[in-house]
Write a protein that holds these residues in place. Sequence first.
Motif, PDB file in Angstrom:
ATOM      1  N   VAL A   7     104.054 -52.826 -17.993  1.00 24.87           N
ATOM      2  CA  VAL A   7     104.578 -53.858 -18.899  1.00 24.87           C
ATOM      3  C   VAL A   7     105.846 -53.368 -19.586  1.00 24.87           C
ATOM      4  CG1 VAL A   7     104.124 -55.102 -21.056  1.00 24.87           C
ATOM      5  CG2 VAL A   7     102.389 -55.029 -19.276  1.00 24.87           C
ATOM      6  N   LYS A  59      98.757 -50.190 -16.847  1.00 23.78           N
ATOM      7  CA  LYS A  59      99.152 -51.534 -17.268  1.00 23.78           C
ATOM      8  C   LYS A  59     100.214 -51.471 -18.371  1.00 23.78           C
ATOM      9  CE  LYS A  59      96.952 -55.752 -19.065  1.00 23.78           C
ATOM     10  NZ  LYS A  59      95.646 -56.309 -19.466  1.00 23.78           N
ATOM     11  N   ILE A  60     100.013 -50.592 -19.337  1.00 27.66           N
ATOM     12  CA  ILE A  60     101.001 -50.442 -20.416  1.00 27.66           C
ATOM     13  C   ILE A  60     102.347 -50.015 -19.845  1.00 27.66           C
ATOM     14  CG2 ILE A  60     101.670 -49.045 -22.403  1.00 27.66           C
ATOM     15  CD1 ILE A  60      98.772 -48.995 -23.253  1.00 27.66           C
ATOM     16  N   SER A 117      92.010 -59.870 -24.178  1.00 25.03           N
ATOM     17  CA  SER A 117      92.995 -60.112 -23.119  1.00 25.03           C
ATOM     18  C   SER A 117      94.071 -61.087 -23.574  1.00 25.03           C
ATOM     19  CB  SER A 117      92.313 -60.663 -21.871  1.00 25.03           C
ATOM     20  OG  SER A 117      91.501 -59.706 -21.273  1.00 25.03           O
ATOM     21  N   THR A 140      98.811 -57.209 -23.597  1.00 26.07           N
ATOM     22  CA  THR A 140     100.019 -56.433 -23.302  1.00 26.07           C
ATOM     23  C   THR A 140      99.880 -54.978 -23.738  1.00 26.07           C
ATOM     24  OG1 THR A 140     101.003 -57.163 -25.383  1.00 26.07           O
ATOM     25  CG2 THR A 140     101.579 -58.409 -23.394  1.00 26.07           C
ATOM     26  N   LEU A 159     103.960 -58.152 -16.795  1.00 25.24           N
ATOM     27  CA  LEU A 159     103.483 -59.330 -17.528  1.00 25.24           C
ATOM     28  C   LEU A 159     102.622 -60.232 -16.651  1.00 25.24           C
ATOM     29  CD1 LEU A 159     106.629 -60.178 -19.659  1.00 25.24           C
ATOM     30  CD2 LEU A 159     104.503 -59.104 -20.396  1.00 25.24           C
ATOM     31  N   SER A 162      96.948 -53.444 -23.370  1.00 24.36           N
ATOM     32  CA  SER A 162      95.826 -52.996 -22.528  1.00 24.36           C
ATOM     33  C   SER A 162      94.542 -52.736 -23.302  1.00 24.36           C
ATOM     34  CB  SER A 162      96.205 -51.744 -21.743  1.00 24.36           C
ATOM     35  OG  SER A 162      97.215 -52.028 -20.834  1.00 24.36           O
ATOM     36  N   VAL A 178      99.231 -58.879 -16.900  1.00 24.43           N
ATOM     37  CA  VAL A 178      98.604 -59.260 -18.172  1.00 24.43           C
ATOM     38  C   VAL A 178      97.925 -60.618 -18.041  1.00 24.43           C
ATOM     39  CG1 VAL A 178      99.077 -59.893 -20.569  1.00 24.43           C
ATOM     40  CG2 VAL A 178     100.143 -57.858 -19.588  1.00 24.43           C
TER      41      VAL A 178
END
Length: 115
Positions: A82, A78-79, A56, A61, A89, A63, A92
């Motif tokens: 971001v 998540k990717i 993490s 960033t 972010l 994932s 993240v």
Amino acid sequence: MDVKQFAESYVLANSGNFPNDKIFLLKEKLSSLPEDRQNSIQAVGLKNPIVTLMLSLFLGTLSIDRFYLGDIGLGILKIVSVLCFGVGLIWVFLDIYFCYKKTKEINFNKIMLVV
């Protein structure tokens, strides 16, 4: 090995892999486990919460932490968040805590399936 002694030693050796609030329940369940099932408990592959924490921190960033936990859908989301939105972010940074905590929950659930 005595069942209570097994439960004590297993919990002592692996307490960092489980949620603190569920250690007592884990010890209780392991204490009532038949001796012939002790090997099946030791064979359960647990994920290391420290590895998740490091993933993490350094690769969050990308994932990698979510993929390590098996959350493929959330990892992709998540990717995308971001890359496309700056607000990703924040996710993240929050995931540093949430993935660490989820690792412990996953380990607890794996053991409860065997017990």
